[in-house]
Design an enzyme around this catalytic site. Sequence first.
Site, PDB file in Angstrom:
ATOM      1  N   LYS A  51       0.755  -1.341  -0.062  1.00 39.76           N
ATOM      2  CA  LYS A  51      -0.063   0.138  -0.145  1.00 39.76           C
ATOM      3  C   LYS A  51       0.680   1.248   0.057  1.00 39.76           C
ATOM      4  O   LYS A  51       0.345   2.194  -0.653  1.00 39.76           O
ATOM      5  CB  LYS A  51      -1.183  -0.101   1.159  1.00 39.76           C
ATOM      6  CG  LYS A  51      -1.962  -1.006   1.093  1.00 39.76           C
ATOM      7  CD  LYS A  51      -3.065  -0.775   2.315  1.00 39.76           C
ATOM      8  CE  LYS A  51      -4.165  -1.931   2.088  1.00 39.76           C
ATOM      9  NZ  LYS A  51      -5.199  -1.702   3.175  1.00 39.76           N
ATOM     10  N   ASP A 102      -9.700   2.509   1.641  1.00 34.25           N
ATOM     11  CA  ASP A 102     -10.122   2.062   3.240  1.00 34.25           C
ATOM     12  C   ASP A 102     -10.800   2.716   3.736  1.00 34.25           C
ATOM     13  O   ASP A 102     -11.535   2.423   5.086  1.00 34.25           O
ATOM     14  CB  ASP A 102      -8.349   1.696   3.691  1.00 34.25           C
ATOM     15  CG  ASP A 102      -7.798   0.573   2.786  1.00 34.25           C
ATOM     16  OD1 ASP A 102      -8.493  -0.325   2.668  1.00 34.25           O
ATOM     17  OD2 ASP A 102      -6.635   0.594   2.759  1.00 34.25           O
TER      18      ASP A 102
END
Length: 269
Positions: A73, A109
């Site tokens: 990420k 997210d």
Amino acid sequence: MRITAKTKICMVIGDPIEHSFSPQMHNAGYKALHIDNQYVYIACRVSIHTIDSFIKGAKATNIHGISCTMPHKIAVMPYLDEIDKVAKKIGAVNTIINNDGKLVGYNTDWLGVLTPLEKLTSLQNKKVALIGAGGAARAVAYAITNKGAKLLIFNRTIDKAKTLAEEFGGTAYPLNAAEIINNADIIINTTSVGLHDKKETPLPQKYITKNHIIFDVIYGHETRLLKEAKKQGAQIIQGREMLLYQGLAQFKLYTGHDAPETVMRKVLL
Ligand code: ATR
């Protein structure tokens, strides 16, 4: 098999990746919307040591969408052509769109955190105890401060909590300040406590009341934190809800269609 030469390829990359539910979840969504001839979703194990060559390969092909999970990420960010401002602020990318070789990074997210919380309550002026100060905590901090909640960060390494508090606005505490956590309206665990050792919990049961909303981002099993929260009569949010809602937002970015929530939720259950 409805895959043709025109089918767009989406994928999740990570290491390990075999445990991922994303292919089943996205492909079930494509099927439900009858677009499984237009999109297909697979999983690829990509090591952190080969992420640069993977990205070069992705730019050279017509891979349409790339979801990133551990440990990519943050690692993918220097290789992208553009990063949207929310992903920049969070400091992590979990979604990449390939626009004819131009890679654009996004983060969904935070929506995985926000959507299930807002189904239960408004966040405006709520006190939120965020346990942990790692990558997952950053998406939570962004989501809840963006909605006017008051952020209290609790972490084993207090300096990391302080850094996060300075960046997003909030107050930092050591992890053992349970009587302060207890004063919050919402408690969110983003540490790995309870992930491997199922007997562990970041907050003793006696500090949980029926007035709390307790969210544990750990998924795959119900953690001791959530089991004890249920016993105390608190409202709980399972980690798979985050997985689902970040995935629904990704689905929209990849296809332009609203994701079929019921079908995709069924896969996770
Ligand atoms: P992620 O990206 O999943 O958030 P991470 O960035 O490695 O993972 O962050 C892990 C978090 O869990 C950190 O807040 C870490 O605390 P430290 O900053 O003190 O390392 C926390 N954590 C991990 N194991 C823990 C443990 N046994 N007890 C308390 N906190 C723990």
